[in-house]
Every structure is written in structure tokens, then in C-alpha cells.
Enzyme design. Structure first.
Site, PDB file in Angstrom:
ATOM      1  N   ASP A 282      13.016  49.393 -16.485  1.00 57.09           N
ATOM      2  CA  ASP A 282      12.126  48.876 -15.567  1.00 57.09           C
ATOM      3  C   ASP A 282      12.234  47.439 -15.639  1.00 57.09           C
ATOM      4  OD1 ASP A 282      11.250  50.115 -13.598  1.00 57.09           O
ATOM      5  OD2 ASP A 282      10.032  51.249 -14.831  1.00 57.09           O
ATOM      6  N   THR A 283      12.158  46.729 -15.233  1.00 57.13           N
ATOM      7  CA  THR A 283      12.654  45.384 -15.081  1.00 57.13           C
ATOM      8  C   THR A 283      11.629  44.515 -14.374  1.00 57.13           C
ATOM      9  OG1 THR A 283      14.849  46.296 -14.913  1.00 57.13           O
ATOM     10  CG2 THR A 283      14.537  44.091 -14.012  1.00 57.13           C
ATOM     11  N   THR A 284      11.684  43.221 -14.676  1.00 56.14           N
ATOM     12  CA  THR A 284      10.892  42.280 -13.897  1.00 56.14           C
ATOM     13  C   THR A 284      11.796  41.138 -13.460  1.00 56.14           C
ATOM     14  OG1 THR A 284       8.752  41.145 -13.764  1.00 56.14           O
ATOM     15  CG2 THR A 284      10.071  40.742 -15.744  1.00 56.14           C
TER      16      THR A 284
END
Length: 532
Positions: free
Chosen positions: A345-347
Site C-alpha cells: 500500500d503505498t503513499t
């Protein structure tokens, strides 16, 4: 041309500085630093640290970090690779000795060395002006005193709790089997202590000190990473990849990230008069979807850690190669494509100042809450990026010691005549290169402002979560029914998602136009863009 009033949010405007990130508290922390005279690198570290607290399912100090930095003084774009490597015990033989045919999706065996903290230090050493303690202060505040939990954090914790068996993770994020509800304070006392110690001791805490010892001890039995692996970690500054697209130079992060796939896609699209087709018409979407498939076929075949398997970057980015690959496109039907054979999941968040400096950052623990492993006493959720290694010994990204895994993480900066035009980043795992193509063409071909370019309906080809089917194209329900029906007639296997579905990524962007900064943040998430 873009429709006036299409966006649900107004585009953010500013002249002296702007932050577009995936959480309002992080955006506010970055803006306050910029207003005090800090650099965009300073603000980026503060923004990332707050996101590590408020978006623990997406990012954190237990993950990896990449960025592109446009330096106004030199008019150069720099690329920082903060990815960690696999442990010295990582090998296909060791995997099989443990009775595993494949890498698991979560747990200690999926952890490679987390590179985020070392990358922060490298970024500040080169472009920073403030102490790490000052920059971590907002994150420490929200970790220690708590912050009102968003629905996305609550849902992610509730969904992932049954998959994780780590006692420390459950104590923080799902005590008694219940995730914090919307608006309930999420307090992370152990993480606050770790951040305080990091502010005082610097990155050695993480790679040689108390935190390193806790990580090595937790991973000793079932993981591949050792204390020696942590101590040996280094990030690296590298030249970014780039291509030209309709008079604009687009920069992306190099392998082992998938930034190359977005550039391949842009080279393919440049040979078609995209803007002649109305946005989200049948012709527009069919062309984008098929071009994306071609680019991903090359991505899946060629990208790995270039230190272990040479990636034919020059060949893949050659305009002549794009011309050859373009011949496979059929405007009347959907297809699958083999990889090409080139010669040779990444930002995500963006920070910009009024002097022309821009940083585009992508930082992640990979899947929601990463590996689900929290070394006791640290509050750090370790990523599961190591699950992306291949078990095919002939693949460029085959599991081996001291090797960076393939990264879906990628960040972009575009310039025109050497001046910064746009900084862009998105979360969304496998779909990030697709989202780069869609949003960048909205900006560059259709002239949209960043908020509209981000809000427009998007598609995602293939899986988003591990158990998803890979032969479908997900589309948002806002697209016209007649267009979806026509795409199906051309052979596209569609799955209609809810409007503003999280599966099609959360994007942030800042566009610079005649000295004015224009920012967009994705309503699919909790993001906010704010300028001054």
C-alpha cells in the site's frame, strides 16, 4: 477540453509553496515548515513522518522510499533509491529447505531491509536545512497523543487482522480483535518512542542500535534478514530515467521500480493523436488500455535489480522500439501481448516551493500493513516488499541474497524547457504505472488542472489484491454505459467498480503554471492539497 466544474474539489492554488499529500495533518505539517523557510526536502521528511503515523497501513519507517528531486539552482532532476535488499539468507534453496514452493504473502519471510530511514538522512544531508528532531516533532505528537482514525485506516486494520498472527501488531492496531472506529484516537506509544530516539540518535538507531536489534531478533527464526544485513544497508543517488512526450521531458524513478513502464507507455502513446479523441470515449480508453498492456508486458519481462540482472533501458526507451511495438496495436479489438526484445500500500506526495524546487516522493510498506510483523517495543510495521521476488531462477528478480526486489513504487516529475512543470505520485501497487499514464495524459494532452486530472475516472488492468483475477479491467461506474458496452464488444473483460474506488489508486500532484502552483489531492483517499 476539460469541463469547467467537473471536479468535486477546487484545485488548490499558491505562489510560495504547496504540499499535496494523502492526509490533511501531513499536508499541514509540510506547509507550516515551508512557511517557516524550510526546504522542500525538510518538508518532505516531516510529511512522510506524519503519514507514517496517520497512514500506517500504507507507509512507515519500516518500508522503502524513493523520490525525484528537481533542484532549481542547477535545473537538474535527482533520483534517490532508498530501497533495501534481501537478507543474506535469502535464496531459492533456503526457501525450498523450509518446505515452501513460493514466498508467502505476509510474515517474516517477506521482509527485506527497510530503507526509508537511511533515505531520509541522505535526502536531508544533501538538500535539508533543519534538524531531524524538528522535522519529526509533528509525527511524534500524533503518535504519542493519538490522532482521529480515518475510515480507511479502520477498514484496513479490520480486514487485515485475520491474516496476521503477530501479537505486537494486534496490540496496536486491533486490540481485542477490534480496529479503532472512525474518529477514535489511535495512539502508537512505541512508535512515538522510536521516533524520539531516531531524532536523538539518527539512522544508526535503525540499522545498528536498539531498533536494529529488535528487528533482527524478531526476524531471526522465520525471516531472511539479519543484524549484519541491517548494518550494511545503504541507499544511493542515481540518474533518473526520462523520455520526451509532446515537447515535455518526463522523469521517472529507475529500476528496480516500474517507472520504466510509464515511460514505455508514453513513447507508445506519442505515436497516436490521443487528444483528437474525446476524453473517456471508446477510442481514448481502448488506446490507453492496449498501450498499457504493451508497456506492462515489457515491465514483467525485463525489470529487476540492475546490479544483478542488466535491464536494457536504452533499448526499451528508444523511439524506434516504440514504433515497432506500436504495430501490434489493433484499434478494433483487445489483445494480450508478449514482451518485446529491444536492442541493447503505498503513499505518494509532492512538495513544491516558490523558487522552483519540487520533490515527488513514493513510500510504502507494500500491501496493507505490509508483513504484519511489528518487532516488540518499536511500534514499527515492517514491509513485505520481499514477496515480490520471483521463484523462477531465470527471472531478473529471482530470490537471491543482497538483492533489491522489484518495486511497484514510482514517482514522476515533468519539465518543459528545463523548468519544472508537474510533480506526481500515486499509491496503488501494480496499477501505479497505469495511473501515471492516465493522469499525465489528462494533464499534458487534455490540459486539465491537477485536481480534475486526478478525479477523472480511471481503469486498472489485472489484480489489485492478491486474490483478485488478473484478466479483468476494472473501471469506475462514472464512465458512460455506452462506452463500457462498446469496450466489451472489442473484447475487454470489464468489472465496474464504485465511483472513486480505492482500487484505482490515490494520487497527488502539483502543477506549476506561470509561477502559480496548482495542487490536486485524490478524493478516493483522505488526501489534501494546500498552498500559500
Amino acid at each position: 477540453m476539460p469541463q469547467i466544474g467537473y471536479s468535486h474539489r477546487a484545485v488548490a492554488l499558491g505562489r510560495d509553496g504547496m504540499v499535496a499529500s494523502a492526509h490533511p495533518l501531513a499536508t499541514l505539517a509540510g506547509v507550516e515548515l515551508l512557511k517557516s523557510g524550510a526546504t522542500v526536502a525538510d518538508a518532505a521528511v516531516a510529511v512522510n513522518a506524519v503519514l507514517a503515523v496517520t497512514q500506517p497501513y500504507c507507509c512507515g519507517v519500516g518500508g522503502d522510499f524513493f523520490c525525484l528531486y528537481y533542484e532549481a539552482a542547477t535545473r537538474r532532476v535527482h533520483s534517490l533509491n532508498g530501497a533495501g535488499r534481501s537478507g543474506r539468507r535469502a535464496s531459492l534453496d533456503e526457501l525450498h529447505r523450509r518446505g515452501l514452493a513460493d514466498l508467502p504473502g505476509v510474515g517474516p519471510a517477506t521482509v527485506s531491509v527497510p530503507g526509508c530511514v537511511r533515505a531520509w538522512a541522505m535526502l536531508l544531508e544533501r538538500f535539508g536545512s533543519r534538524s531531524l528532531g524538528e522535522l519529526l516533532a509533528p509525527a511524534i505528537h500524533y503518535a504519542e497523543r493519538g490522532f482521529p482514525c480515518t475510515l480507511l485506516v479502520s477498514q484496513a486494520a479490520q480486514e487485515m487482522a485475520p491474516r496476521f498472527d503477530d501479537a505486537a501488531w494486534h496490540r496496536i492496531f486491533a486490540p481485542g480483535g477490534r480496529a479503532p472506529a472512525l474518529g477514535e484516537l489511535l495512539v502508537q506509544a512505541d512508535l512515538a518512542r522510536t521516533l524520539r530516539d531516531l531524532a536523538a540518535e539518527g539512522p544508526d538507531l535503525f540499522y545498528r542500535g536498539r531498533v536494529a536489534q529488535a528487528m533482527a531478533s524478531r526476524l531471526e527464526a522465520d525471516g531472511f534478514v539479519t543484524g549484519d544485513d541491517l548494518a550494511a544497508h545503504r541507499g544511493e543517488w542515481r540518474a533518473p530515467l526520462s523520455t520526451t512526450y509532446r515537447g515535455v521531458t518526463v522523469y521517472e524513478t529507475p529500476p528496480p521500480t516500474q517507472g520504466l513502464a510509464a515511460l514505455i507507455g508514453l513513447n507508445l502513446l506519442e505515436g497516436f493523436p490521443l487528444a483528437r479523441h474525446p476524453v473517456h470515449s471508446l477510442e481514448h480508453l481502448h488506446l490507453l488500455i492496449e498501450t498499457t498492456k504493451l508497456a506492462y508486458a515489457d515491465r514483467d519481462r525485463w525489470i529487476g535489480d540492475p546490479a544483478h540482472a542488466p535491464v536494457p533501458v536504452d533499448g526499451l526507451l528508444a523511439k524506434a522500439y516504440a514504433g515497432e511495438r506500436r504495430r501490434a496495436f489493433d484499434r478494433k479489438k483487445a489483445q494480450s501481448y508478449p514482451a518485446g526484445d529491444p536492442d541493447g500500500d503505498t503513499t505518494g506526495f509532492v512538495v513544491a516551493d516558490g523558487r522552483g524546487n519540487v520533490i515527488s516522493v513514493i513510500q510504502s510498506v507494500f500491501n496493507a500493513f505490509g508483513s504484519g510483523v511489528v518487532p516488540p517495543g518499536t511500534g514499527i510495521d515492517l514491509h513485505n516488499r520481499g514477496r515480490h521476488f520471483s521463484t523462477d531462477p531465470a527471472h531478473p528478480s529471482a530470490l537471491a541474497p543482497g538483492k533489491r526486489p522489484f518495486h511497484t513504487l514510482m514517482a514522476a516529475i515533468a519539465t518543459r524547457d528545463g523548468e519544472p512543470l508537474v510533480g506526481f505520485a500515486t499509491m496503488g501497487g501494480n496499477g501505479q504505472a497505469m495511473f501515471h499514464l492516465q493522469v499525465l495524459t489528462n494533464l499534458l494532452d487534455y490540459g486539465m488542472d491537477p485536481q480534475e486530472a486526478i478525479e477523472r475516472p480511471r481503469f486498472l488492468i489485472g489484480a489489485f489484491l492478491p486474490d483478485d483475477p488478473t484478466d479483468v479491467t476494472r473501471v469506475e461506474g462514472r464512465l458512460p454505459r455506452r462506452v463500457l458496452t462498446a469496450l466489451q464488444r472489442r473484447g475487454h473483460h470489464l468489472r465496474v467498480e464504485p465511483d472513486f474506488a480505492y482500487r484505482v489508486g490515490h494520487a497527488q500532484a502539483i502543477l506549476r503554471r506561470e509561477g502559480t502552483l496548482m495542487g490536486g489531492a485524490d478524493p478516493r483517499g483522505d488526501g489534501a492539497a494546500l498552498g500559500f
